[in-house]
Scaffold this motif. Structure first.
Motif, mmCIF file in Angstrom:
data_model
loop_
_atom_site.group_PDB
_atom_site.id
_atom_site.type_symbol
_atom_site.label_atom_id
_atom_site.label_comp_id
_atom_site.label_asym_id
_atom_site.label_seq_id
_atom_site.Cartn_x
_atom_site.Cartn_y
_atom_site.Cartn_z
ATOM 1 N N SER A 83 -47.749 -24.372 83.432
ATOM 2 C CA SER A 83 -48.025 -24.830 82.467
ATOM 3 C C SER A 83 -49.040 -23.744 81.573
ATOM 4 C CB SER A 83 -48.345 -25.698 82.374
ATOM 5 O OG SER A 83 -49.686 -26.563 83.614
ATOM 6 N N GLU A 84 -50.104 -23.768 82.275
ATOM 7 C CA GLU A 84 -51.960 -22.838 82.025
ATOM 8 C C GLU A 84 -51.209 -20.989 82.704
ATOM 9 O OE1 GLU A 84 -53.898 -24.116 81.023
ATOM 10 O OE2 GLU A 84 -52.918 -26.119 81.086
ATOM 11 N N PRO A 85 -51.794 -20.198 81.419
ATOM 12 C CA PRO A 85 -51.190 -19.017 80.530
ATOM 13 C C PRO A 85 -52.421 -18.386 81.710
ATOM 14 C CG PRO A 85 -51.274 -19.783 78.490
ATOM 15 C CD PRO A 85 -51.825 -21.263 79.426
ATOM 16 N N SER A 86 -53.638 -18.804 82.104
ATOM 17 C CA SER A 86 -54.497 -19.015 82.773
ATOM 18 C C SER A 86 -54.128 -18.511 84.566
ATOM 19 C CB SER A 86 -56.023 -19.613 83.080
ATOM 20 O OG SER A 86 -55.787 -20.534 83.091
ATOM 21 N N GLN A 87 -53.459 -19.401 84.518
ATOM 22 C CA GLN A 87 -52.573 -19.119 86.149
ATOM 23 C C GLN A 87 -51.951 -18.242 85.945
ATOM 24 O OE1 GLN A 87 -50.863 -23.135 86.230
ATOM 25 N NE2 GLN A 87 -52.066 -23.363 87.831
ATOM 26 N N ARG A 88 -51.635 -17.402 84.907
ATOM 27 C CA ARG A 88 -50.457 -16.204 85.523
ATOM 28 C C ARG A 88 -51.522 -14.821 85.404
ATOM 29 N NH1 ARG A 88 -48.312 -18.937 80.551
ATOM 30 N NH2 ARG A 88 -46.920 -20.547 81.274
ATOM 31 N N VAL A 89 -52.558 -15.302 84.700
ATOM 32 C CA VAL A 89 -53.805 -13.511 84.230
ATOM 33 C C VAL A 89 -52.930 -13.050 85.638
ATOM 34 C CG1 VAL A 89 -55.837 -12.684 84.155
ATOM 35 C CG2 VAL A 89 -54.656 -14.533 82.283
ATOM 36 N N PRO A 90 -53.055 -13.359 86.881
ATOM 37 C CA PRO A 90 -53.822 -12.754 88.238
ATOM 38 C C PRO A 90 -52.293 -12.193 88.905
ATOM 39 C CG PRO A 90 -54.837 -15.071 88.514
ATOM 40 C CD PRO A 90 -53.636 -15.072 87.555
ATOM 41 N N PHE A 91 -51.705 -12.061 88.122
ATOM 42 C CA PHE A 91 -50.456 -12.009 88.718
ATOM 43 C C PHE A 91 -49.328 -10.621 87.436
ATOM 44 C CE2 PHE A 91 -49.933 -15.607 89.879
ATOM 45 C CZ PHE A 91 -49.221 -15.720 91.353
ATOM 46 N N GLN A 92 -50.411 -10.444 86.226
ATOM 47 C CA GLN A 92 -50.117 -9.044 85.847
ATOM 48 C C GLN A 92 -50.394 -7.902 86.055
ATOM 49 O OE1 GLN A 92 -53.059 -9.673 82.443
ATOM 50 N NE2 GLN A 92 -51.340 -11.714 81.272
ATOM 51 N N GLU A 93 -50.788 -8.259 87.498
ATOM 52 C CA GLU A 93 -51.077 -6.610 87.916
ATOM 53 C C GLU A 93 -49.841 -5.973 88.803
ATOM 54 O OE1 GLU A 93 -51.825 -6.777 92.342
ATOM 55 O OE2 GLU A 93 -53.510 -8.036 91.740
ATOM 56 N N LEU A 94 -49.230 -7.274 88.735
ATOM 57 C CA LEU A 94 -47.526 -6.910 89.429
ATOM 58 C C LEU A 94 -46.735 -5.795 88.521
ATOM 59 C CD1 LEU A 94 -46.874 -10.182 91.266
ATOM 60 C CD2 LEU A 94 -47.747 -8.110 92.030
ATOM 61 N N VAL A 95 -46.341 -5.581 86.476
ATOM 62 C CA VAL A 95 -45.875 -5.397 86.033
ATOM 63 C C VAL A 95 -45.307 -3.974 86.548
ATOM 64 C CG1 VAL A 95 -45.377 -4.630 83.479
ATOM 65 C CG2 VAL A 95 -46.415 -7.099 84.348
ATOM 66 N N PRO A 96 -46.549 -3.054 87.308
ATOM 67 C CA PRO A 96 -46.190 -1.542 86.991
ATOM 68 C C PRO A 96 -45.470 -1.006 88.216
ATOM 69 C CG PRO A 96 -48.809 -1.484 86.509
ATOM 70 C CD PRO A 96 -48.321 -3.229 86.695
ATOM 71 N N LEU A 97 -45.128 -2.437 89.247
ATOM 72 C CA LEU A 97 -44.465 -2.990 90.602
ATOM 73 C C LEU A 97 -43.428 -3.445 89.767
ATOM 74 C CD1 LEU A 97 -46.455 -3.883 93.101
ATOM 75 C CD2 LEU A 97 -46.027 -2.212 93.440
ATOM 76 N N MET A 98 -42.864 -3.732 88.872
ATOM 77 C CA MET A 98 -41.975 -4.073 88.292
ATOM 78 C C MET A 98 -40.836 -3.066 87.137
ATOM 79 S SD MET A 98 -43.105 -8.122 86.625
ATOM 80 C CE MET A 98 -42.386 -8.743 85.775
ATOM 81 N N LEU A 99 -41.688 -2.544 87.171
ATOM 82 C CA LEU A 99 -41.529 -1.702 85.779
ATOM 83 C C LEU A 99 -40.652 -0.618 87.150
ATOM 84 C CD1 LEU A 99 -43.725 -0.625 83.428
ATOM 85 C CD2 LEU A 99 -41.461 -1.515 82.770
ATOM 86 N N GLN A 100 -41.828 -0.302 88.057
ATOM 87 C CA GLN A 100 -41.084 1.166 89.141
ATOM 88 C C GLN A 100 -39.509 0.629 89.896
ATOM 89 O OE1 GLN A 100 -43.158 3.136 89.268
ATOM 90 N NE2 GLN A 100 -41.250 4.334 91.194
ATOM 91 N N THR A 101 -39.556 -0.528 89.988
ATOM 92 C CA THR A 101 -38.234 -1.298 90.336
ATOM 93 C C THR A 101 -36.497 -0.628 89.631
ATOM 94 O OG1 THR A 101 -38.956 -3.184 91.203
ATOM 95 C CG2 THR A 101 -37.066 -3.112 91.023
ATOM 96 N N ILE A 102 -37.555 -0.337 88.271
ATOM 97 C CA ILE A 102 -36.074 -0.350 87.186
ATOM 98 C C ILE A 102 -36.108 1.683 87.464
ATOM 99 C CG2 ILE A 102 -35.463 0.466 84.553
ATOM 100 C CD1 ILE A 102 -36.407 -2.316 84.239
ATOM 101 N N SER A 103 -37.234 1.684 87.906
ATOM 102 C CA SER A 103 -37.193 3.658 87.580
ATOM 103 C C SER A 103 -36.355 3.829 88.696
ATOM 104 C CB SER A 103 -38.651 3.970 87.069
ATOM 105 O OG SER A 103 -39.455 3.182 86.760
ATOM 106 N N ASP A 104 -36.909 3.388 89.342
ATOM 107 C CA ASP A 104 -36.256 3.608 91.281
ATOM 108 C C ASP A 104 -34.880 3.639 91.449
ATOM 109 O OD1 ASP A 104 -38.519 4.481 92.100
ATOM 110 O OD2 ASP A 104 -38.969 2.828 93.452
ATOM 111 N N ALA A 105 -34.475 2.436 90.248
ATOM 112 C CA ALA A 105 -32.722 2.223 90.608
ATOM 113 C C ALA A 105 -32.438 2.717 89.958
ATOM 114 C CB ALA A 105 -32.857 0.747 89.384
ATOM 115 N N LEU A 106 -32.918 3.112 88.948
ATOM 116 C CA LEU A 106 -32.353 4.411 87.380
ATOM 117 C C LEU A 106 -31.842 5.547 88.537
ATOM 118 C CD1 LEU A 106 -34.004 3.708 84.017
ATOM 119 C CD2 LEU A 106 -31.208 3.829 84.306
ATOM 120 N N ALA A 107 -33.410 6.124 88.933
ATOM 121 C CA ALA A 107 -33.094 7.664 90.619
ATOM 122 C C ALA A 107 -32.009 7.506 91.288
ATOM 123 C CB ALA A 107 -34.424 7.687 90.270
ATOM 124 N N ARG A 108 -31.468 6.032 91.702
ATOM 125 C CA ARG A 108 -31.073 6.481 92.540
ATOM 126 C C ARG A 108 -29.501 6.318 91.795
ATOM 127 N NH1 ARG A 108 -34.245 2.503 96.861
ATOM 128 N NH2 ARG A 108 -36.038 3.600 96.330
#
Length: 216
Positions: A83-108
């Protein structure tokens, strides 16, 4: 009970499962977390640091794409349950890893896995646009590359465009601050509209007739 301390056996099993090299077990643990997130995310505030580690390790490039997609789905459910946006902030560092999942799936050439990952991104863009803010430029660049790549399956391109349009609609201020957002997104959207194929002259005529009927 919804308190993780109320089910002492399941919580450690889930954590253990996410550390396992057994792919089905790892996926199962993330799937259970995905299902239970809405009930337990708030109650697990003391364990958020541990969960960040779980998501980070589950999204690493050496993991199977099925595990990484299971982690994406679990992460999206978890973010929506907070419920609190502040609780989500630490997890923002995961976005590049999330994007990389798409890139790797496309590459394969793994289009189903790519589609699953894109669907999660659209879901997050719709419900938690601000979560993507720090890495929005990379997200937009990646989605434009997918949407404009005519060699990819249409469903992938449409999902990438849906992400872009969701950002434009849900976070117009953020979109305007990105110098190339409109200049890059509009041509891709127009090109995709022009690709709507009519197989025959007769279909084209029918389409024009319908258009005229609507105008009358």
């Amino acid at each position: 009970s919804n308190d993780p301390s109320g089910w002492p056996e399941l919580f450690p099993w889930m954590l253990e499962g996410t550390r396992s090299t057994n792919v089905p077990l790892h996926e199962a643990a993330l799937a259970i977390f995905n299902t239970l997130s809405e009930f337990i995310a708030e109650k697990m505030a003391a364990h958020h640091g541990m969960l960040l580690d779980v998501f980070r390790s589950s999204l690493q490039a050496q993991q199977e794409l099925s595990v990484r997609n299971a982690a994406l789905r679990a992460l999206a459910s978890f973010l929506m349950a907070l419920s609190e946006p502040s609780q989500r902030v630490p997890f923002q560092e995961l976005v590049p890893l999330m994007l990389q999942t798409i890139s790797d799936a496309l590459a394969r050439g793994m289009e189903d896995e790519c589609r699953e990952a894109l669907e999660v991104f659209v879901e997050v863009a719709e419900s938690q646009t601000k979560f993507l803010k720090r890495h929005l430029a990379e997200c937009v660049t990646g989605m434009i590359a997918i949407a404009s790549n005519t060699s990819l399956d249409d469903s992938l391109r449409h999902l990438a465009l849906e992400f872009l349009l969701t950002i434009a609609e849900g976070a117009p201020t953020l979109a305007r601050k990105m110098p190339r957002f409109c200049a890059d997104t509009v041509p891709v959207a127009l090109a995709m509209m022009l690709e709507l194929e009519c197989d025959t002259a007769q279909e084209l005529q029918e389409w024009e007739d319908e258009d005229e009927d609507e105008e009358d």
